[in-house]
Motif scaffolding. Structure first.
Motif, PDB file in Angstrom:
ATOM      1  N   ALA A 214      56.304  67.028  30.945  1.00  0.00           N
ATOM      2  CA  ALA A 214      57.621  66.412  31.089  1.00  0.00           C
ATOM      3  C   ALA A 214      58.384  67.039  32.250  1.00  0.00           C
ATOM      4  O   ALA A 214      59.080  66.341  32.997  1.00  0.00           O
ATOM      5  CB  ALA A 214      58.408  66.550  29.792  1.00  0.00           C
ATOM      6  N   ARG A 215      58.258  68.351  32.421  1.00  0.00           N
ATOM      7  CA  ARG A 215      58.931  69.004  33.551  1.00  0.00           C
ATOM      8  C   ARG A 215      58.372  68.484  34.871  1.00  0.00           C
ATOM      9  O   ARG A 215      59.110  68.268  35.830  1.00  0.00           O
ATOM     10  CB  ARG A 215      58.771  70.522  33.457  1.00  0.00           C
ATOM     11  N   ASP A 216      57.057  68.276  34.905  1.00  0.00           N
ATOM     12  CA  ASP A 216      56.444  67.698  36.105  1.00  0.00           C
ATOM     13  C   ASP A 216      56.991  66.300  36.370  1.00  0.00           C
ATOM     14  O   ASP A 216      57.215  65.912  37.518  1.00  0.00           O
ATOM     15  CB  ASP A 216      54.923  67.629  35.945  1.00  0.00           C
ATOM     16  N   ALA A 217      57.207  65.532  35.302  1.00  0.00           N
ATOM     17  CA  ALA A 217      57.729  64.173  35.453  1.00  0.00           C
ATOM     18  C   ALA A 217      59.129  64.193  36.048  1.00  0.00           C
ATOM     19  O   ALA A 217      59.475  63.357  36.897  1.00  0.00           O
ATOM     20  CB  ALA A 217      57.733  63.455  34.104  1.00  0.00           C
ATOM     21  N   VAL A 218      59.956  65.138  35.621  1.00  0.00           N
ATOM     22  CA  VAL A 218      61.307  65.257  36.181  1.00  0.00           C
ATOM     23  C   VAL A 218      61.234  65.660  37.653  1.00  0.00           C
ATOM     24  O   VAL A 218      61.966  65.123  38.497  1.00  0.00           O
ATOM     25  CB  VAL A 218      62.139  66.282  35.376  1.00  0.00           C
ATOM     26  N   THR A 219      60.337  66.579  37.969  1.00  0.00           N
ATOM     27  CA  THR A 219      60.172  67.002  39.365  1.00  0.00           C
ATOM     28  C   THR A 219      59.750  65.834  40.247  1.00  0.00           C
ATOM     29  O   THR A 219      60.254  65.653  41.361  1.00  0.00           O
ATOM     30  CB  THR A 219      59.121  68.129  39.454  1.00  0.00           C
ATOM     31  N   ARG A 220      58.814  65.013  39.754  1.00  0.00           N
ATOM     32  CA  ARG A 220      58.381  63.840  40.512  1.00  0.00           C
ATOM     33  C   ARG A 220      59.521  62.848  40.696  1.00  0.00           C
ATOM     34  O   ARG A 220      59.659  62.236  41.755  1.00  0.00           O
ATOM     35  CB  ARG A 220      57.204  63.152  39.809  1.00  0.00           C
ATOM     36  N   ALA A 221      60.346  62.705  39.650  1.00  0.00           N
ATOM     37  CA  ALA A 221      61.467  61.780  39.743  1.00  0.00           C
ATOM     38  C   ALA A 221      62.461  62.222  40.808  1.00  0.00           C
ATOM     39  O   ALA A 221      62.972  61.404  41.585  1.00  0.00           O
ATOM     40  CB  ALA A 221      62.161  61.667  38.383  1.00  0.00           C
ATOM     41  N   VAL A 222      62.734  63.514  40.845  1.00  0.00           N
ATOM     42  CA  VAL A 222      63.650  64.036  41.867  1.00  0.00           C
ATOM     43  C   VAL A 222      63.105  63.732  43.256  1.00  0.00           C
ATOM     44  O   VAL A 222      63.827  63.222  44.129  1.00  0.00           O
ATOM     45  CB  VAL A 222      63.858  65.559  41.686  1.00  0.00           C
ATOM     46  N   ALA A 223      61.828  64.033  43.480  1.00  0.00           N
ATOM     47  CA  ALA A 223      61.224  63.801  44.793  1.00  0.00           C
ATOM     48  C   ALA A 223      61.230  62.318  45.154  1.00  0.00           C
ATOM     49  O   ALA A 223      61.520  61.943  46.301  1.00  0.00           O
ATOM     50  CB  ALA A 223      59.793  64.344  44.800  1.00  0.00           C
ATOM     51  N   GLN A 224      60.911  61.455  44.185  1.00  0.00           N
ATOM     52  CA  GLN A 224      60.847  60.021  44.448  1.00  0.00           C
ATOM     53  C   GLN A 224      62.200  59.463  44.851  1.00  0.00           C
ATOM     54  O   GLN A 224      62.345  58.738  45.848  1.00  0.00           O
ATOM     55  CB  GLN A 224      60.338  59.284  43.203  1.00  0.00           C
ATOM     56  N   HIS A 225      63.239  59.794  44.100  1.00  0.00           N
ATOM     57  CA  HIS A 225      64.558  59.221  44.385  1.00  0.00           C
ATOM     58  C   HIS A 225      65.205  59.869  45.612  1.00  0.00           C
ATOM     59  O   HIS A 225      65.969  59.209  46.324  1.00  0.00           O
ATOM     60  CB  HIS A 225      65.446  59.329  43.150  1.00  0.00           C
ATOM     61  N   GLN A 226      64.881  61.125  45.863  1.00  0.00           N
ATOM     62  CA  GLN A 226      65.346  61.730  47.117  1.00  0.00           C
ATOM     63  C   GLN A 226      64.700  61.044  48.309  1.00  0.00           C
ATOM     64  O   GLN A 226      65.352  60.815  49.338  1.00  0.00           O
ATOM     65  CB  GLN A 226      65.053  63.227  47.131  1.00  0.00           C
ATOM     66  N   ALA A 227      63.423  60.692  48.170  1.00  0.00           N
ATOM     67  CA  ALA A 227      62.719  59.992  49.245  1.00  0.00           C
ATOM     68  C   ALA A 227      63.334  58.615  49.495  1.00  0.00           C
ATOM     69  O   ALA A 227      63.236  58.075  50.605  1.00  0.00           O
ATOM     70  CB  ALA A 227      61.240  59.841  48.892  1.00  0.00           C
ATOM     71  N   GLU A 228      63.975  58.043  48.483  1.00  0.00           N
ATOM     72  CA  GLU A 228      64.646  56.757  48.638  1.00  0.00           C
ATOM     73  C   GLU A 228      66.067  56.910  49.169  1.00  0.00           C
ATOM     74  O   GLU A 228      66.806  55.930  49.264  1.00  0.00           O
ATOM     75  CB  GLU A 228      64.655  56.022  47.298  1.00  0.00           C
ATOM     76  N   GLY A 229      66.443  58.149  49.501  1.00  0.00           N
ATOM     77  CA  GLY A 229      67.728  58.382  50.148  1.00  0.00           C
ATOM     78  C   GLY A 229      68.874  58.709  49.218  1.00  0.00           C
ATOM     79  O   GLY A 229      70.045  58.662  49.628  1.00  0.00           O
ATOM     80  N   ARG A 230      68.587  59.071  47.974  1.00  0.00           N
ATOM     81  CA  ARG A 230      69.649  59.350  47.022  1.00  0.00           C
ATOM     82  C   ARG A 230      69.878  60.853  46.845  1.00  0.00           C
ATOM     83  O   ARG A 230      68.977  61.652  47.021  1.00  0.00           O
ATOM     84  CB  ARG A 230      69.322  58.751  45.651  1.00  0.00           C
ATOM     85  N   ILE A 231      71.085  61.176  46.457  1.00  0.00           N
ATOM     86  CA  ILE A 231      71.382  62.519  45.964  1.00  0.00           C
ATOM     87  C   ILE A 231      70.951  62.547  44.507  1.00  0.00           C
ATOM     88  O   ILE A 231      71.312  61.663  43.732  1.00  0.00           O
ATOM     89  CB  ILE A 231      72.889  62.824  46.081  1.00  0.00           C
ATOM     90  N   VAL A 232      70.155  63.536  44.124  1.00  0.00           N
ATOM     91  CA  VAL A 232      69.648  63.618  42.756  1.00  0.00           C
ATOM     92  C   VAL A 232      70.086  64.948  42.154  1.00  0.00           C
ATOM     93  O   VAL A 232      69.893  66.011  42.747  1.00  0.00           O
ATOM     94  CB  VAL A 232      68.118  63.501  42.700  1.00  0.00           C
ATOM     95  N   ARG A 233      70.690  64.856  40.983  1.00  0.00           N
ATOM     96  CA  ARG A 233      71.089  66.054  40.246  1.00  0.00           C
ATOM     97  C   ARG A 233      70.432  66.035  38.881  1.00  0.00           C
ATOM     98  O   ARG A 233      70.151  64.974  38.326  1.00  0.00           O
ATOM     99  CB  ARG A 233      72.617  66.115  40.089  1.00  0.00           C
ATOM    100  N   ILE A 234      70.195  67.210  38.331  1.00  0.00           N
ATOM    101  CA  ILE A 234      69.640  67.335  36.980  1.00  0.00           C
ATOM    102  C   ILE A 234      70.711  67.943  36.087  1.00  0.00           C
ATOM    103  O   ILE A 234      71.294  68.983  36.418  1.00  0.00           O
ATOM    104  CB  ILE A 234      68.375  68.203  36.963  1.00  0.00           C
ATOM    105  N   ALA A 235      70.980  67.295  34.970  1.00  0.00           N
ATOM    106  CA  ALA A 235      71.950  67.798  33.991  1.00  0.00           C
ATOM    107  C   ALA A 235      71.228  68.043  32.676  1.00  0.00           C
ATOM    108  O   ALA A 235      70.434  67.205  32.229  1.00  0.00           O
ATOM    109  CB  ALA A 235      73.087  66.798  33.794  1.00  0.00           C
ATOM    110  N   ARG A 236      71.480  69.174  32.066  1.00  0.00           N
ATOM    111  CA  ARG A 236      70.885  69.501  30.772  1.00  0.00           C
ATOM    112  C   ARG A 236      71.973  69.987  29.825  1.00  0.00           C
ATOM    113  O   ARG A 236      72.932  70.643  30.244  1.00  0.00           O
ATOM    114  CB  ARG A 236      69.802  70.572  30.906  1.00  0.00           C
ATOM    115  N   SER A 237      71.812  69.675  28.558  1.00  0.00           N
ATOM    116  CA  SER A 237      72.782  70.110  27.561  1.00  0.00           C
ATOM    117  C   SER A 237      72.752  71.633  27.424  1.00  0.00           C
ATOM    118  O   SER A 237      71.673  72.230  27.389  1.00  0.00           O
ATOM    119  CB  SER A 237      72.463  69.464  26.214  1.00  0.00           C
ATOM    120  N   PRO A 238      73.924  72.278  27.318  1.00  0.00           N
ATOM    121  CA  PRO A 238      73.947  73.735  27.138  1.00  0.00           C
ATOM    122  C   PRO A 238      73.543  74.167  25.736  1.00  0.00           C
ATOM    123  O   PRO A 238      73.301  75.349  25.502  1.00  0.00           O
ATOM    124  CB  PRO A 238      75.401  74.103  27.436  1.00  0.00           C
ATOM    125  N   VAL A 239      73.476  73.220  24.794  1.00  0.00           N
ATOM    126  CA  VAL A 239      73.050  73.543  23.430  1.00  0.00           C
ATOM    127  C   VAL A 239      72.054  72.492  22.962  1.00  0.00           C
ATOM    128  O   VAL A 239      72.056  71.354  23.428  1.00  0.00           O
ATOM    129  CB  VAL A 239      74.249  73.590  22.451  1.00  0.00           C
TER     130      VAL A 239
END
Length: 333
Positions: free
Chosen positions: A294-319
């Motif tokens: 799943a972590r690999d999937a998130v990493t791929r998603a970041v790379a894919q959408h950045q390649a499409e010219g978007r700013i990509v941020r990851i948000a995770r719940s603190p609890v």
């Protein structure tokens, strides 16, 4: 060569699955527990696999491409050579050349039939969920849709949806999975049942959530945000928050009502979501209880959408494991 070692391959790609006779079984390409995806690990058809929920299928190399690289066979081939211990310049004669990309193929009759069946199921459901088991289920998760100001049109209630695992009809929350233009791709089902105290919960099943029809690239639109416009009319510079599940996405929508919020259905679909060019920022609301895949999937998603010219941020719940846990951890007013 991959097919000859397909059981080891399946264990590496889908570590949360389990052996079931001559097959390796899991819930989807994301690798969670379940029965929807079957990989043949013994016999004449060794290496062949099918995701019966999404309709995706192929050989062992297709499995690598679909589960790790968003369908990119070039990257899958590079990875496979390393996994097999072949040199960078080696040739794997047993691996067939890459098939045409899915967008170049005409949808087969079976996939189209599933899409139509999914749409028919959704249209047969009750549009208003107020007072239904869906409403009570979501309230039990701390989600009061009245606070959003409007019920998401993508959600409906059906009193009797066939569940193969239970062997009978069960009440279900249905969700429309659409593409960026609003075309209905498939229907997500969450089967519901009362617990011992009479409260509506997810049904006690090994897999209480399934999609009917293929949904790669699609999403469940849950909150239109400040513009109140559908995705196809999103204003220039729009920001989209994408969570994996419906409940997590609704929790984000309650906390940030001015954000456009969607559910990607599975973590592996984060990289495949097709968004209009006007969407310039993507916030991936990732779960905390992810495994390596799943972590690999998130990493791929970041790379894919950045390649499409978007700013990509990851948000995770603190609890907890996701933002629904955070919602329920907060003191109730």
């Amino acid at each position: 060569m991959l097919a000859q070692r397909v059981e080891d391959l399946a264990r590496d790609l889908l570590p949360n699955g389990r052996r079931d006779g001559a097959e390796w079984r899991c819930g989807s390409l994301a690798g969670e527990r379940g029965q929807s995806l079957a990989v043949r690990i013994h016999g004449e058809r060794r290496g062949v696999w099918c995701d019966f929920a999404s309709g995706q299928r192929g050989d062992a190399l297709d499995l690598v491409a679909a589960s790790r690289f968003g369908g990119d066979k070039r990257e899958a081939l590079r990875w496979a050579r390393g996994w097999l211990g072949l040199g960078a310049g080696s040739v794997a004669p047993a691996i067939m050349p890459a098939a045409p990309a899915p967008k170049d193929r005409r949808p087969d009759a079976e996939a189209e039939a599933r899409r139509r069946a999914a749409l028919a199921l959704f249209l047969a459901a009750q549009p208003s969920i107020a007072g239904t088991p869906v409403d009570h289920y979501l309230r039990g998760r701390g989600i009061a849709l009245a606070e959003l100001g409007r019920q998401p049109r993508a959600l409906r209630f059906h009193p009797a949806v066939w569940c193969g695992e239970a062997g009978r009809d069960l009440p279900a929350m249905l969700a429309a999975i659409t593409d960026g233009g609003g075309v209905h791709l498939s229907t997500h089902r969450t089967w519901l049942a009362r617990d011992a105290a009479g409260h509506w919960r997810k049904a006690s099943l090994e897999t209480a959530k399934r999609a009917l029809g293929g949904f790669a690239g699609g999403f469940i639109p849950l909150q239109r945000g400040a513009s109140a416009k559908p995705m196809r009319e999103a204003p220039e510079g729009e920001t989209v928050a994408a969570a994996e599940g419906i409940e997590t996405a609704l929790s984000v929508a309650l906390a940030c009502p001015d954000l456009r919020v969607i559910a990607a259905v599975s973590v592996s679909n984060f990289a495949r979501i097709i968004l209009p060019p006007r969407v310039r920022t993507l916030i991936l609301c990732a779960d905390n209880d992810e495994g390596a895949q799943a972590r690999d999937a998130v990493t791929r998603a970041v790379a894919q959408h950045q390649a499409e010219g978007r700013i990509v941020r990851i948000a995770r719940s603190p609890v907890g494991s996701d933002f629904n846990d955070l919602l329920n951890a907060e003191p109730q007013a």
